[in-house]
Design a protein around this motif. Structure first.
Motif, PDB file in Angstrom:
ATOM      1  N   ASP A 378      42.501  50.490  54.957  1.00 24.06           N
ATOM      2  CA  ASP A 378      42.301  49.270  55.744  1.00 24.06           C
ATOM      3  C   ASP A 378      42.850  48.094  54.947  1.00 24.06           C
ATOM      4  N   CYS A 379      44.172  48.000  54.899  1.00 30.05           N
ATOM      5  CA  CYS A 379      44.823  46.913  54.158  1.00 30.05           C
ATOM      6  C   CYS A 379      44.796  45.628  54.980  1.00 30.05           C
ATOM      7  N   VAL A 380      44.457  44.542  54.329  1.00 29.66           N
ATOM      8  CA  VAL A 380      44.481  43.233  54.979  1.00 29.66           C
ATOM      9  C   VAL A 380      45.898  42.696  54.886  1.00 29.66           C
ATOM     10  N   SER A 381      46.484  42.337  56.001  1.00 27.57           N
ATOM     11  CA  SER A 381      47.858  41.857  56.010  1.00 27.57           C
ATOM     12  C   SER A 381      48.004  40.708  56.997  1.00 27.57           C
ATOM     13  N   LYS A 382      49.087  39.952  56.812  1.00 22.96           N
ATOM     14  CA  LYS A 382      49.519  38.882  57.717  1.00 22.96           C
ATOM     15  C   LYS A 382      48.673  37.620  57.621  1.00 22.96           C
ATOM     16  N   GLU A 383      47.356  37.729  57.593  1.00 21.47           N
ATOM     17  CA  GLU A 383      46.516  36.532  57.499  1.00 21.47           C
ATOM     18  C   GLU A 383      45.203  36.879  56.808  1.00 21.47           C
ATOM     19  N   PRO A 384      44.526  35.871  56.247  1.00 20.69           N
ATOM     20  CA  PRO A 384      43.248  36.149  55.582  1.00 20.69           C
ATOM     21  C   PRO A 384      42.227  36.708  56.568  1.00 20.69           C
ATOM     22  N   ARG A 385      41.314  37.496  56.046  1.00 24.38           N
ATOM     23  CA  ARG A 385      40.251  38.074  56.875  1.00 24.38           C
ATOM     24  C   ARG A 385      38.899  37.545  56.414  1.00 24.38           C
ATOM     25  N   ARG A 386      38.150  37.003  57.317  1.00 27.78           N
ATOM     26  CA  ARG A 386      36.775  36.634  57.013  1.00 27.78           C
ATOM     27  C   ARG A 386      35.937  37.904  56.963  1.00 27.78           C
ATOM     28  N   GLN A 387      35.206  38.072  55.865  1.00 33.42           N
ATOM     29  CA  GLN A 387      34.404  39.284  55.697  1.00 33.42           C
ATOM     30  C   GLN A 387      33.220  38.980  54.791  1.00 33.42           C
ATOM     31  N   ASP A 388      32.075  39.507  55.142  1.00 31.77           N
ATOM     32  CA  ASP A 388      30.867  39.316  54.349  1.00 31.77           C
ATOM     33  C   ASP A 388      30.874  40.314  53.192  1.00 31.77           C
ATOM     34  N   VAL A 389      31.720  40.055  52.202  1.00 37.15           N
ATOM     35  CA  VAL A 389      31.862  40.955  51.058  1.00 37.15           C
ATOM     36  C   VAL A 389      30.712  40.713  50.085  1.00 37.15           C
ATOM     37  N   ARG A 390      29.954  41.745  49.837  1.00 36.99           N
ATOM     38  CA  ARG A 390      28.847  41.655  48.883  1.00 36.99           C
ATOM     39  C   ARG A 390      29.155  42.357  47.559  1.00 36.99           C
ATOM     40  N   VAL A 391      29.903  43.439  47.632  1.00 40.77           N
ATOM     41  CA  VAL A 391      30.286  44.191  46.439  1.00 40.77           C
ATOM     42  C   VAL A 391      31.775  44.501  46.521  1.00 40.77           C
ATOM     43  N   ALA A 392      32.480  44.288  45.437  1.00 41.65           N
ATOM     44  CA  ALA A 392      33.916  44.563  45.394  1.00 41.65           C
ATOM     45  C   ALA A 392      34.262  45.214  44.065  1.00 41.65           C
ATOM     46  N   VAL A 393      35.353  45.968  44.060  1.00 42.82           N
ATOM     47  CA  VAL A 393      35.867  46.532  42.819  1.00 42.82           C
ATOM     48  C   VAL A 393      37.292  46.032  42.612  1.00 42.82           C
ATOM     49  N   SER A 394      37.665  45.854  41.343  1.00 39.39           N
ATOM     50  CA  SER A 394      39.004  45.413  40.969  1.00 39.39           C
ATOM     51  C   SER A 394      39.605  46.463  40.044  1.00 39.39           C
ATOM     52  N   HIS A 395      40.762  47.010  40.433  1.00 36.04           N
ATOM     53  CA  HIS A 395      41.409  48.098  39.693  1.00 36.04           C
ATOM     54  C   HIS A 395      42.491  47.556  38.772  1.00 36.04           C
ATOM     55  N   SER A 396      42.595  48.116  37.575  1.00 39.44           N
ATOM     56  CA  SER A 396      43.699  47.813  36.659  1.00 39.44           C
ATOM     57  C   SER A 396      44.106  49.092  35.940  1.00 39.44           C
ATOM     58  N   PHE A 397      45.396  49.404  35.986  1.00 36.54           N
ATOM     59  CA  PHE A 397      45.908  50.608  35.345  1.00 36.54           C
ATOM     60  C   PHE A 397      47.121  50.243  34.500  1.00 36.54           C
ATOM     61  N   GLY A 398      47.271  50.888  33.332  1.00 39.77           N
ATOM     62  CA  GLY A 398      48.352  50.501  32.437  1.00 39.77           C
ATOM     63  C   GLY A 398      49.075  51.671  31.806  1.00 39.77           C
ATOM     64  N   PHE A 399      50.327  51.426  31.401  1.00 40.07           N
ATOM     65  CA  PHE A 399      51.081  52.417  30.631  1.00 40.07           C
ATOM     66  C   PHE A 399      50.243  52.882  29.448  1.00 40.07           C
ATOM     67  N   GLY A 400      50.420  54.122  29.078  1.00 42.22           N
ATOM     68  CA  GLY A 400      49.577  54.727  28.058  1.00 42.22           C
ATOM     69  C   GLY A 400      48.401  55.466  28.661  1.00 42.22           C
ATOM     70  N   GLY A 401      48.254  55.361  29.985  1.00 41.49           N
ATOM     71  CA  GLY A 401      47.167  56.048  30.671  1.00 41.49           C
ATOM     72  C   GLY A 401      45.860  55.300  30.690  1.00 41.49           C
ATOM     73  N   HIS A 402      45.906  53.979  30.543  1.00 39.80           N
ATOM     74  CA  HIS A 402      44.675  53.176  30.551  1.00 39.80           C
ATOM     75  C   HIS A 402      44.218  52.904  31.978  1.00 39.80           C
ATOM     76  N   ASN A 403      42.923  53.059  32.216  1.00 43.20           N
ATOM     77  CA  ASN A 403      42.328  52.760  33.525  1.00 43.20           C
ATOM     78  C   ASN A 403      41.083  51.915  33.327  1.00 43.20           C
TER      79      ASN A 403
END
Length: 412
Positions: A378-403
């Motif tokens: 469920d990708c948000v595209s074209k315009e912002p979406r109003r949503q009652d977000v209470r919990v979110a996760v942020s992903h970061s991955f890097g060379f060397g196999g870091h997560n």
């Protein structure tokens, strides 16, 4: 939801300098508009890929705002200093009156001052060792941004510079949270910076096949999760967050923008650049972050994806999200607007996740009509979406196999 393994910490300040804008408000406005910022870059003229995403701040203006110390700073350090000043001011803190012994600085950086390194190499080759700046050794150190922020703010607690490639910003925030939990500091100024848009770095990523080659339309080149994505766009920037224990923030009446409730850090132990098959390491990081926060997968309302716009990376991340979070939380990927800020990306994206929670608004993914049909996101595209977000996760991955995965929750 159950009790987490570590107490949450409060995010009380944000500072951002990104290709979308000079400052947090300008960046948030730019990301919400969902328009790419990539443009032809004179510094990359003549290369097969000659475009990037730059912070709209000249070296002259950067130096003027930093002040007298600017002469000794590389661009990545200067960006970090300004972002840190904004974050501390936003948190309502005064470096002139705080106990600097109890303030930590944790600023990640991946490549660091590559422009200075390349310039001094040219001087050495063309004019000999006497032409090389005496500042070279200090300028190019990847820890120098954290050191300069420490000096600028009078922060004398632990000063660290995690380098986990493109996961450096996430690592810095996780380390800062642990310092607070262990009682090693009372305030943590944490995030990451990067200013490595140089001919050598660009050529290296191009040779590796990692960059988009849409030289005719650079503004549309970064398109996370699109079927026709072909690589990322080099970018620069800095993101800094101020973290405090929730009790300390409440005691001084601070505004709490959001809570950092869980962190997960793992390694693929697989390959220097390719992710592990099935994104096993990334999945472990996500599950660890949720467990650390006392959350179940179905508690997640939103994912701020790593989303680099590379064919292999996006496919693995999409499969991971669909497998662990089958209830289809909303997904955004700021690199569509900002490009890939390398070591700075995770901190910038964590700050944007905080703003999503606070403003109940999910920014759109730039240059995306609909995700590749095989992803089922469920990708948000074209315009912002109003949503009652209470919990979110942020992903970061890097060379060397870091997560690294950060779990954040709305403060109220």
């Amino acid at each position: 939801m159950t009790a987490g393994t570590t107490a949450p910490v409060a995010v009380t300040g944000l500072g951002l300098l990104t290709p979308a804008g000079d400052g947090t408000d300008a960046t948030w406005d730019g990301v919400r508009r969902g328009l790419g910022t990539a443009a032809h870059d004179p510094a990359l003229h003549g290369l097969p890929v000659d475009f990037s995403c730059r912070v709209p701040l000249s070296s002259e203006e950067l130096g003027r705002r930093i002040g007298r110390a600017a002469w000794r700073m590389a661009r990545n350090s200067g960006l970090a200093v300004l972002a840190a000043r904004e974050a501390v001011l936003d948190a309502g803190l005064d470096p002139g009156s705080w106990d600097g012994d109890r303030v930590a600085v944790v600023l990640g950086c991946g490549l660091g001052a590559d422009a200075e390194r390349e310039a001094q190499a040219v001087r050495l080759r063309e004019s000999g060792p006497e032409a090389v700046s005496a500042l070279t050794s200090a300028l190019v150190l990847s820890n120098m941004a954290s050191g300069e922020v420490s000096i600028d703010l009078g922060a004398r607690g632990p000063v660290l510079a995690p380098n986990t490639a493109c996961a450096s910003g996430g690592s810095a925030l996780a380390v800062a949270r642990d310092l607070l939990a262990a009682g090693r500091c009372d305030i943590a100024v944490a995030g990451a910076t990067e200013a490595a848009v140089t001919p050598l770095v660009c050529a290296g990523f191009w040779r590796a096949g990692a960059l988009s080659r849409r030289t005719g339309t650079p503004v549309g080149a970064s398109r996370p999760f699109a079927a026709d994505r072909d690589g990322f766009v080099l970018a620069e920037g800095a993101g800094v967050l101020v973290l405090e224990r929730t009790g300390d923030a409440a005691a001084r009446g601070a505004r709490v923008r959001a809570l950092l409730v869980g962190c997960g850090s793992t390694a693929d132990a697989h390959h220097p650049t390719a992710p592990a098959p099935g994104a096993r390491g990334a999945e472990a990081a996500l599950r660890t972050a949720l467990s650390d926060a006392g959350l179940a997968p179905h508690d997640v309302d939103h994912v701020n994806a790593h989303g680099t716009s590379t064919p292999l990376g996006d496919a693995g991340e999409a499969a991971l999200i669909a497998r662990v979070l089958p209830h289809r939380p909303s997904v955004t990927a700021p690199k569509g607007v900002l490009g890939h800020g390398l070591g700075a990306a995770g901190a910038i994206e964590a700050a944007l996740t905080v703003l999503t929670l606070q403003h109940r608004t999910v920014p759109p993914i730039a240059n995306l009509g609909a995700p590749a049909p095989e992803f089922g996101l469920d990708c948000v595209s074209k315009e912002p979406r109003r949503q009652d977000v209470r919990v979110a996760v942020s992903h970061s991955f890097g060379f060397g196999g870091h997560n690294v995965v950060l779990a954040l929750a709305r403060a109220s």
